[in-house]
Design a protein around this motif. Sequence first.
Motif, PDB file in Angstrom:
ATOM      1  N   THR A 176      -1.353  -5.053  -3.818  1.00 36.06           N
ATOM      2  CA  THR A 176      -1.566  -5.034  -5.123  1.00 36.06           C
ATOM      3  C   THR A 176      -0.533  -5.993  -5.746  1.00 36.06           C
ATOM      4  OG1 THR A 176      -2.794  -2.929  -5.412  1.00 36.06           O
ATOM      5  CG2 THR A 176      -2.046  -4.080  -7.466  1.00 36.06           C
ATOM      6  N   GLY A 228      -6.226  -6.217  -6.373  1.00 36.50           N
ATOM      7  CA  GLY A 228      -5.768  -5.159  -5.492  1.00 36.50           C
ATOM      8  C   GLY A 228      -6.176  -3.725  -6.553  1.00 36.50           C
ATOM      9  N   ASP A 283     -11.774   7.286  -1.344  1.00 37.20           N
ATOM     10  CA  ASP A 283     -11.624   7.004  -2.567  1.00 37.20           C
ATOM     11  C   ASP A 283     -12.347   7.963  -3.449  1.00 37.20           C
ATOM     12  OD1 ASP A 283      -9.518   5.038  -2.039  1.00 37.20           O
ATOM     13  OD2 ASP A 283     -10.990   3.498  -1.883  1.00 37.20           O
ATOM     14  N   LYS A 301      -3.750  -0.451  -2.124  1.00 36.99           N
ATOM     15  CA  LYS A 301      -3.877  -1.465  -1.174  1.00 36.99           C
ATOM     16  C   LYS A 301      -2.916  -2.509  -1.666  1.00 36.99           C
ATOM     17  CE  LYS A 301      -7.723  -3.847  -1.815  1.00 36.99           C
ATOM     18  NZ  LYS A 301      -9.361  -4.157  -2.097  1.00 36.99           N
ATOM     19  N   GLU A 357       0.787  -1.198  -0.060  1.00 35.03           N
ATOM     20  CA  GLU A 357      -0.014   0.055  -0.086  1.00 35.03           C
ATOM     21  C   GLU A 357       0.782   1.169  -0.082  1.00 35.03           C
ATOM     22  OE1 GLU A 357      -3.283   2.394   2.853  1.00 35.03           O
ATOM     23  OE2 GLU A 357      -3.164   0.026   3.254  1.00 35.03           O
TER      24      GLU A 357
END
Length: 224
Positions: free
Chosen positions: A90, A52, A170, A88, A32
């Motif tokens: 990924t 992710g 987000d 996050k 992250e």
Amino acid sequence: MSETDKRAPGHPLQAFDDPALLQGFHRRELIEGELLGSPGGSRNSVFIVQNGRIRVFLAFEDKEYTLTFLEAGDIYSTHSGAYLQAVKPTEVLLGETSLMLSKLSSMPGAVPIIIRVLGQTLGNSMRIIEDLAFRDVEGRLARFFDGMLARKGRLHNDSHRLELDLNTEDIARLLGTTRQTVSSLINRMAREGILSRSKPGVFDIHRPDLLKLRSQQAGKASSE
């Protein structure tokens, strides 16, 4: 079972199931906050998101503008002139652009699928840019919910259930505003009976007609 194992028929990642197409690509795990690419970077690679989420954004002085979020099945380039940051943990498949181009020349059947995935990403970016230019924040939020409802909504009792793997921060990044503003506008829509939030990331849209009208009205008002 991994996220890639669970993909449904027609998922974009199925375009890359052919081992010949992915030969020479290597798997990379991002933590992250880690950057995969940035403006002026020397890497010129193509990557495919396996799982992710990666945020694509521009930064000018102290402001950031999120263009899109890349998720499983999306393909993108590190040489786009934007910042690419994992929001996050990924996992991506990474290969040099020249390698991908050489493979596509010998596998023309994969080209239409890749163009479709890239087109979806570009279309989403253009929609966000248009919203930032011509709509106020309320109009952007209404249009965001309206668009996501068309893509991911499903009937649930007497309303439409919308499950988003996005938190308020987000959504605020996508709309070019603050988390507090998004929370305030969602609460206002809830008081007006347009939607309700059953739990984080899960919304029930009770009046999709009013949601669409709100996005259209706000857009007109902000462009005058």
